[in-house]
Scaffold this motif. Structure first.
Motif, short mmCIF file in Angstrom:
data_model
loop_
_atom_site.label_atom_id
_atom_site.label_comp_id
_atom_site.label_asym_id
_atom_site.label_seq_id
_atom_site.Cartn_x
_atom_site.Cartn_y
_atom_site.Cartn_z
N CYS A 155 0.85 -1.20 0.00
CA CYS A 155 0.00 0.00 0.00
C CYS A 155 0.88 1.25 0.00
O CYS A 155 1.56 1.55 0.99
N LEU A 156 0.90 1.95 -1.11
CA LEU A 156 1.69 3.16 -1.26
C LEU A 156 0.76 4.35 -1.05
O LEU A 156 0.15 4.87 -1.98
N TRP A 157 0.63 4.76 0.22
CA TRP A 157 -0.31 5.81 0.60
C TRP A 157 0.43 6.97 1.26
O TRP A 157 1.37 6.76 2.04
N ASN A 158 -0.01 8.18 0.98
CA ASN A 158 0.71 9.37 1.47
C ASN A 158 0.45 9.63 2.95
O ASN A 158 -0.26 8.86 3.63
N ASP A 159 1.03 10.72 3.46
CA ASP A 159 0.89 11.06 4.88
C ASP A 159 -0.20 12.10 5.10
O ASP A 159 -0.31 12.68 6.18
N ASP A 160 -1.03 12.35 4.08
CA ASP A 160 -2.07 13.38 4.15
C ASP A 160 -3.43 12.72 4.34
O ASP A 160 -3.54 11.52 4.59
N LEU A 161 -4.49 13.51 4.16
CA LEU A 161 -5.85 13.03 4.40
C LEU A 161 -6.16 11.77 3.62
O LEU A 161 -6.72 10.81 4.17
N GLN A 162 -5.79 11.73 2.34
CA GLN A 162 -6.11 10.58 1.51
C GLN A 162 -5.52 9.30 2.10
O GLN A 162 -6.21 8.28 2.21
N GLY A 163 -4.26 9.35 2.48
CA GLY A 163 -3.62 8.17 3.05
C GLY A 163 -4.23 7.76 4.37
O GLY A 163 -4.42 6.57 4.65
N ARG A 164 -4.54 8.75 5.23
CA ARG A 164 -5.15 8.44 6.53
C ARG A 164 -6.50 7.76 6.36
O ARG A 164 -6.85 6.84 7.11
N LEU A 165 -7.28 8.20 5.39
CA LEU A 165 -8.59 7.60 5.16
C LEU A 165 -8.46 6.16 4.66
O LEU A 165 -9.17 5.27 5.10
N LEU A 166 -7.52 5.95 3.75
CA LEU A 166 -7.34 4.61 3.20
C LEU A 166 -6.84 3.62 4.26
O LEU A 166 -7.13 2.42 4.19
N ARG A 167 -6.09 4.12 5.24
CA ARG A 167 -5.57 3.27 6.31
C ARG A 167 -6.61 3.00 7.40
O ARG A 167 -6.41 2.13 8.23
N ASN A 168 -7.70 3.74 7.42
CA ASN A 168 -8.64 3.66 8.54
C ASN A 168 -9.19 2.24 8.69
O ASN A 168 -9.63 1.62 7.72
N ASP A 169 -9.17 1.73 9.92
CA ASP A 169 -9.57 0.35 10.17
C ASP A 169 -11.08 0.14 10.07
O ASP A 169 -11.55 -1.00 10.00
N GLN A 170 -11.86 1.23 10.08
CA GLN A 170 -13.30 1.10 9.99
C GLN A 170 -13.84 1.25 8.57
O GLN A 170 -14.73 0.52 8.16
N TYR A 171 -13.31 2.23 7.82
CA TYR A 171 -13.89 2.49 6.50
C TYR A 171 -12.83 2.58 5.39
O TYR A 171 -13.13 3.03 4.29
#
Length: 398
Positions: A155-171
């Motif tokens: 998972c290549l996800w950034n440190d901004d809002l987009q990455g935080r949302l994609l990492r979220n364990d609920q959604y």
């Protein structure tokens, strides 16, 4: 005396980094000008003006654009699309100044959570149509499974809002993909624009990730793919949302990026295409008609936001024609909340969404194939929307 004039305000990224997304909306406003000159409601004819203000691709300018539309231009409704940070700024400001807002091109969880709310919250003035992060995850998982079944996903996800949302364990992605047997490995957050991905490449090797998923910009994804190749690593498939839903030739002029991403054969989500079997509620045109008109007018290839921009205007027109009083902003907001409308992007239904302010669009999966005229997006999976025809086969990177 009843006012006989209405104003549709538009906040669009005409300049700045989001400008490529402003072109489809600008075209649609020009193309639909005849249908927007006036509307009829309750036996009355209302002249309509459309005022466009530039968000300049920044939250600050977007907020000021909304305030100017609400006060100077006296807009009865505001339309907007695009921008992880810009769109929430538009919506929040519309809520503050109490003007109805319609928006799109942004996962609904990001729309809600970026504004400090949760899915039970009911906004009074702001409405949105799009898809969810869970929908993206489902489409991507189906494409991963089309390449030799289950995988370790880097998972290549950034440190901004987009990455935080994609990492979220609920959604985020994990609740959808883990039950399907995929193992997600976070390669580590990075700041946009990235300068180096060697740490992420090392983690890819360490965990044996054979598929990459991301929401990166074209330039960042190309840099990662290049550094992975230099390290002797070749993912079997790369899936990427956000900027890679558009042809990379539109979002960066750098030829090295184009060559790298053509080699990567990036797969992405598809929310609109000329092959979608829908019609405009305003003039009856088909998706193919709209794409062809855009290409003839601009000399450029169609973009996915084109269909959503058209649906945005269709919905605004519908709300003004069905509101109890189209000169009353609160009546327009109530009309949107009860809207169910067949548009050129599909049927939009605000009475059945995951939150009171959201209408959902189904997704299909696509892949960028090399073509002499540039990247060509083909639809390779349609499980969530079988009415959309498949136009190509999913091809692994190697």
């Amino acid at each position: 005396m009843l006012s006989m004039r209405l104003c549709i305000g538009v906040v669009a990224p005409l300049t700045g980094r989001l400008a490529p997304l402003g072109k489809p909306l600008s075209f649609v406003l020009r193309a639909l000008k005849p249908q927007l000159r006036h509307i009829c409601n309750g036996g009355h004819r209302y002249e309509v003006s459309v005022v466009v203000r530039d968000s300049r691709s920044t939250p600050e300018a977007a907020r000021q654009a909304v305030r100017d539309l609400a006060t100077v231009d006296e807009a009865h409704i505001v339309l907007s699309m695009a921008g992880t940070k810009v769109l929430p700024a538009v919506a929040d400001t519309c809520e503050e100044v109490q003007v109805p807002c319609l928006s799109t091109t942004f996962p609904w969880q990001a729309y809600v959570h970026a504004r400090g709310a949760d899915r039970t919250h009911r906004f009074r003035w702001t409405y949105h149509f799009a898809w969810g992060l869970d929908d993206i995850a489902t489409v991507f998982a189906r494409m991963w499974e089309g390449i030799d079944g289950r995988h370790v996903i880097g998972c290549l996800w950034n440190d901004d809002l987009q990455g935080r949302l994609l990492r979220n364990d609920q959604y985020g992605f994990r609740p959808v993909t883990s039950p399907r047997g995929h193992t997600l490995v976070d390669l580590g957050p990075y700041h946009e624009p990235a300068e180096d991905f060697r740490t992420q490449v090392d983690r890819m090797r360490e965990h044996g990730a054979d598929v990459i998923t991301s929401a990166a910009t074209a330039a960042d994804l190309a840099l990662f793919h290049h550094q992975a190749r230099l390290a002797g690593l070749r993912p079997k498939l790369v899936t990427c949302s956000r900027w890679l839903t558009y042809p990379h030739t539109h979002t960066t002029p750098t030829q090295d990026v184009h060559a790298e991403l053509a080699d990567a054969r990036v797969a992405t989500l598809v929310y609109w295409s000329p092959d979608h079997p829908y019609h405009s509620s305003l003039n009856g045109s088909t998706c193919a008609d709209l794409a062809h008109a855009y290409q003839q007018d601009t000399g450029e290839a169609w973009l996915q936001p084109l269909g959503l921009a058209h649906a945005l205007v269709e919905t605004a027109h519908h709300a003004l024609t069905t509101a109890d009083d189209p000169t009353d902003r609160a009546a327009i907001a109530r009309a949107i909340a009860t809207t169910r409308l067949a548009t050129i992007a599909g049927t939009l239904d605000w009475t059945q969404g995951p939150t009171p302010n959201i209408a959902l669009l189904p997704l299909t999966g696509g892949q960028w194939h090399a073509d002499p005229q540039g990247p060509r997006l083909v639809i390779v999976t349609n499980a969530a929307n079988p009415d959309i025809p498949l136009t190509g086969d999913l091809t692994p990177t190697w």
